[in-house]
Write an enzyme that holds these catalytic residues in place. Sequence first.
Site, PDB file in Angstrom:
ATOM      1  N   ASP A   1     -14.639  18.073 -19.442  1.00 32.92           N
ATOM      2  CA  ASP A   1     -14.565  18.038 -20.894  1.00 32.92           C
ATOM      3  C   ASP A   1     -13.920  16.689 -21.235  1.00 32.92           C
ATOM      4  OD1 ASP A   1     -13.768  18.229 -23.548  1.00 32.92           O
ATOM      5  OD2 ASP A   1     -13.354  20.384 -23.421  1.00 32.92           O
TER       6      ASP A   1
ATOM      7  N   LYS B   1     -14.749  15.837 -32.624  1.00 36.40           N
ATOM      8  CA  LYS B   1     -13.491  15.112 -32.627  1.00 36.40           C
ATOM      9  C   LYS B   1     -13.747  13.609 -32.812  1.00 36.40           C
ATOM     10  CE  LYS B   1     -12.143  19.276 -31.928  1.00 36.40           C
ATOM     11  NZ  LYS B   1     -11.896  19.842 -30.619  1.00 36.40           N
TER      12      LYS B   1
ATOM     13  N   TYR C   1      -8.897  23.790 -22.588  1.00 38.11           N
ATOM     14  CA  TYR C   1      -8.976  24.097 -24.020  1.00 38.11           C
ATOM     15  C   TYR C   1      -9.020  25.629 -24.217  1.00 38.11           C
ATOM     16  CZ  TYR C   1     -10.958  24.208 -28.730  1.00 38.11           C
ATOM     17  OH  TYR C   1     -11.190  24.457 -30.052  1.00 38.11           O
TER      18      TYR C   1
END
Length: 381
Positions: free
Chosen positions: A174, A199, A102
């Site tokens: 993650d 999310k 990310y």
Amino acid sequence: MERDLKEKSLYVHAGPRGDKYTGAVNVPVYLTSTFDQEELPARKPYEYSRGQNPTREALEQAIARLEGGKYGFAFSSGMAAISTALCLFATGEHVLVTEDCYGGTYRILTKFFARYGVEFDFVDTTDLEQVKKAIKPNTRGIFVESPSNPLMRITDLAALSQLAREKGLITLIDNTFATPYLQKPLALGIDVVIHSATKYIGGHSDLLAGLIVVNDEQLARQIKLVQMAFGAVLSPFDSYLTLRGLKTLAIRMEQQQSNARELALWLRDRKKVKRVYYPGFSDHPGAEIHQRQARGPGAVITIDLGSEEEAIAFINSTSIPVIGPSLGGVETIITHPFSMSHAGIPAEIKNRLGITPGLVRISVGIEEVEDLKQNFSALDR
Ligand SMILES: *Cc1c(COP(=O)(O)O)cnc(C)c1O
């Protein structure tokens, strides 16, 4: 509390039941900074909300249970959780990080942890030989994402954690894209599971939150210390919202995943689509590994439209999806990874990784798929 609930039931009942005094169904939002100790020496279980708050604690217990772990921690954002986990490493120690991590993870490593002498290398964690070669005498950890963002690259988590164990390294994942509903990394031997609960777990695009789950008491103690010392804790209200989101995670994910399956197949046949990245296709690289380690392919699809011009034109032709740098909401969300989620990564690195300007990432929501297909008709023109 029943211990052996089936997975979907667990989402409804993972957290503690409301409060015994009133019978309230939901855990109250404890809007308090401090807790009156009444007299000293202090004997109350709560003292100050940076240390612990009952609403946050309910969420921390729920996520620990859902990940199959012992200790849960809630933070003010996914990045706060990732930063906290990276504080497990000290000056002079070396960490291997998945090369297509990310953008925010790349940013804090290169702009902050580097300043404090934490060393790191970005590697292709889908290739264990490369990981092996990159391990140095001072390597202490491996940080991975699977499926990764935005190309849905798959790392063999059991094999990676076994390798790490042999070398005495801590493994971190993650797990934002998969959520605990689809993938439980602790059971595969991973040590630290991290989420941006912003999310799927929150699921309604109405909050920022981060979570960590571990099984090891020593790791839990270190994370607790950073959480309390740095203070990037999740507020009581956002803890409540995240708990509320968790309860419907299983059914939202089922619906979003089934929508994504149908949409991915449809996207494959569109004139303008050069390639569809979706771990549910049997010819997707690593699909077999993913199938082994996860319950399903998830609900994120990335398409390659060949050029930035085409990507932007398509994004601007749509009206149903939210256009923004997020995913996992009940509404379909479209992202241009090159300029949004991965803005923090230099262009030449993105291009080398295949994160090109023509990519469009679609986080499929719970809408009717027919509506989405109609709304995406520009892909046929
Ligand atoms: C969004 C995201 C993050 C960062 O989380 P925030 O809640 O925005 O701080 C980290 N990892 C992944 C995979 C994400 O999608």
